[in-house]
Enzyme design. Structure first.
Site, PDB file in Angstrom:
ATOM      1  N   LYS A 112       2.084  -3.545   5.697  1.00  0.00           N
ATOM      2  CA  LYS A 112       2.089  -3.408   4.758  1.00  0.00           C
ATOM      3  C   LYS A 112       3.645  -3.271   3.983  1.00  0.00           C
ATOM      4  O   LYS A 112       3.606  -4.217   2.612  1.00  0.00           O
ATOM      5  CB  LYS A 112       1.372  -2.323   3.512  1.00  0.00           C
ATOM      6  N   TYR A 167      -1.223  -0.978   9.723  1.00  0.00           N
ATOM      7  CA  TYR A 167      -1.659  -1.531   8.431  1.00  0.00           C
ATOM      8  C   TYR A 167      -0.325  -0.725   7.346  1.00  0.00           C
ATOM      9  O   TYR A 167       0.262  -1.769   7.112  1.00  0.00           O
ATOM     10  CB  TYR A 167      -2.842  -0.541   7.885  1.00  0.00           C
ATOM     11  N   SER A 170       0.771  -0.783  -0.063  1.00  0.00           N
ATOM     12  CA  SER A 170       0.190  -0.364   0.285  1.00  0.00           C
ATOM     13  C   SER A 170       1.276   1.565  -0.067  1.00  0.00           C
ATOM     14  O   SER A 170       1.872   1.558   0.421  1.00  0.00           O
ATOM     15  CB  SER A 170      -1.034   0.044   0.923  1.00  0.00           C
TER      16      SER A 170
END
Ligand code: NAI
Length: 287
Positions: free
Chosen positions: A168, A164, A151
């Site tokens: 990622k 997150y 991401s």
């Protein structure tokens, strides 16, 4: 076997959003697809069979071949059962697309260990578990394709996504080493940072931006990375809305100190140390 024809590809989190597009495109190109989805909510809570079943039905209605799996990628047992689904139904596994994901967004100041762990378990450990379960089969048959979903939140950072973003970018660390260890077995490992309108981004970007980001733009790039023809490995791509862009780490010319410098000497050289002009693709000096 050109392209993905007759390749057995496991797509995790394929009950909706991007994974559904990946599964549908791969099946339409002749791949035998395992459609995995836990079937829960965006935050990972709940579970169900309806999401994966619906995508399998769509694929079959279009003349493709697919089977559903509802295991969680977040556990070793779940990932083993997922790969077993591929082996039991199709007799092999040639590719894994590690796409399953959840969000537990909050500013770092407010982040709980539960929010941190839940996100690591699905994204980073999920990528590990599924790829680890497929790896012996890849090595044995001398062919394997690993794709992970990274991401821009990991590559560049994003407010409220420390958990997150860390997971990622961890996946990029994973593929960097898988690319090295897989090379002699024709196993490639690549990463795609998608930009797409899905339930995950529904309230994150403005409607006029989301309109441009049909997940269908991302699927062909994943399809190519899974194909026999693509020998590239450890490649990171940002893909969405018609744009496909490679991202790579660059390193500048090092500043050399014959003796351990003083803090003042580091400070005095800081502009040179951080100057990226003339930078080149970085490589592991210890590798
Ligand atoms: P999505 O929420 O539509 O899809 C994720 C799927 O994963 C869901 O269907 C969900 O049920 C499934 N899932 C969640 N936990 C699971 C588990 N433990 N085991 C198996 N399945 C599980 O979201 P979207 O946007 O399609 O995301 C796909 C991937 O792309 C995710 O990894 C996400 O982080 C990544 N991504 C998406 C971006 C976007 O713009 N949509 C941006 C950057 C990355």
């Amino acid at each position: 076997m050109p392209g993905v024809t007759d390749r057995v590809v496991v797509v995790t989190g394929a009950g909706g959003g991007l994974g559904r597009e990946y599964a549908k495109l791969l099946a339409s190109e002749g791949a035998l697809v395992v459609v995995n989805d836990l079937g829960g909510a965006r935050d990972g809570s709940g579970a169900g069979t309806a999401m994966a079943d619906a995508v399998v039905a769509e694929i079959r209605a279009a003349g493709g071949t697919a089977v559903a799996n509802y295991d969680s990628v977040a556990t070793e047992e779940g990932a083993q059962a997922l790969i077993k689904t591929a082996l039991d139904n199709f007799g092999a596994v040639h590719g894994v697309v590690n796409n399953a994901g959840i969000l537990r967004d909050t500013s770092f100041h407010k982040m709980t260990t539960e929010q941190w762990n839940a996100v690591q378990q699905v994204h980073l450990s999920g990528g590990y578990h599924v790829t680890r379960a497929a790896w012996p089969h890849f090595r044995e048959q001398g062919f394997g394709r690993v794709v992970v979903a990274t991401s821009t939140s990991g590559l560049y950072g994003n407010f409220g996504q420390a958990n997150y973003g860390a997971a990622k970018l961890g996946l990029v660390g994973l593929i960097n080493t898988l690319a090295i260890e897989g090379r002699k077995y024709d196993i490639t490992a690549n990463a795609v940072a998608p930009l797409a309108s899905t339930r995950m981004t529904a309230d994150i970007a403005p409607a006029e931006v989301l309109e441009q980001l049909d997940p269908a733009h991302v699927a062909p790039v994943v399809g190519y990375l899974v194909s026999e023809e693509c020998a590239d490995t450890a490649t990171v791509l940002v893909v969405g809305g018609g744009s496909v862009q490679r991202v790579q780490l660059f390193a500048n010319k090092p500043v050399l100190f014959a003796q351990p410098p003083t803090i003042d000497e580091v400070a005095a050289n800081w502009d040179r140390i951080t100057d990226m002009s003339g930078a080149e693709p970085g490589r592991n000096p210890l590798g």
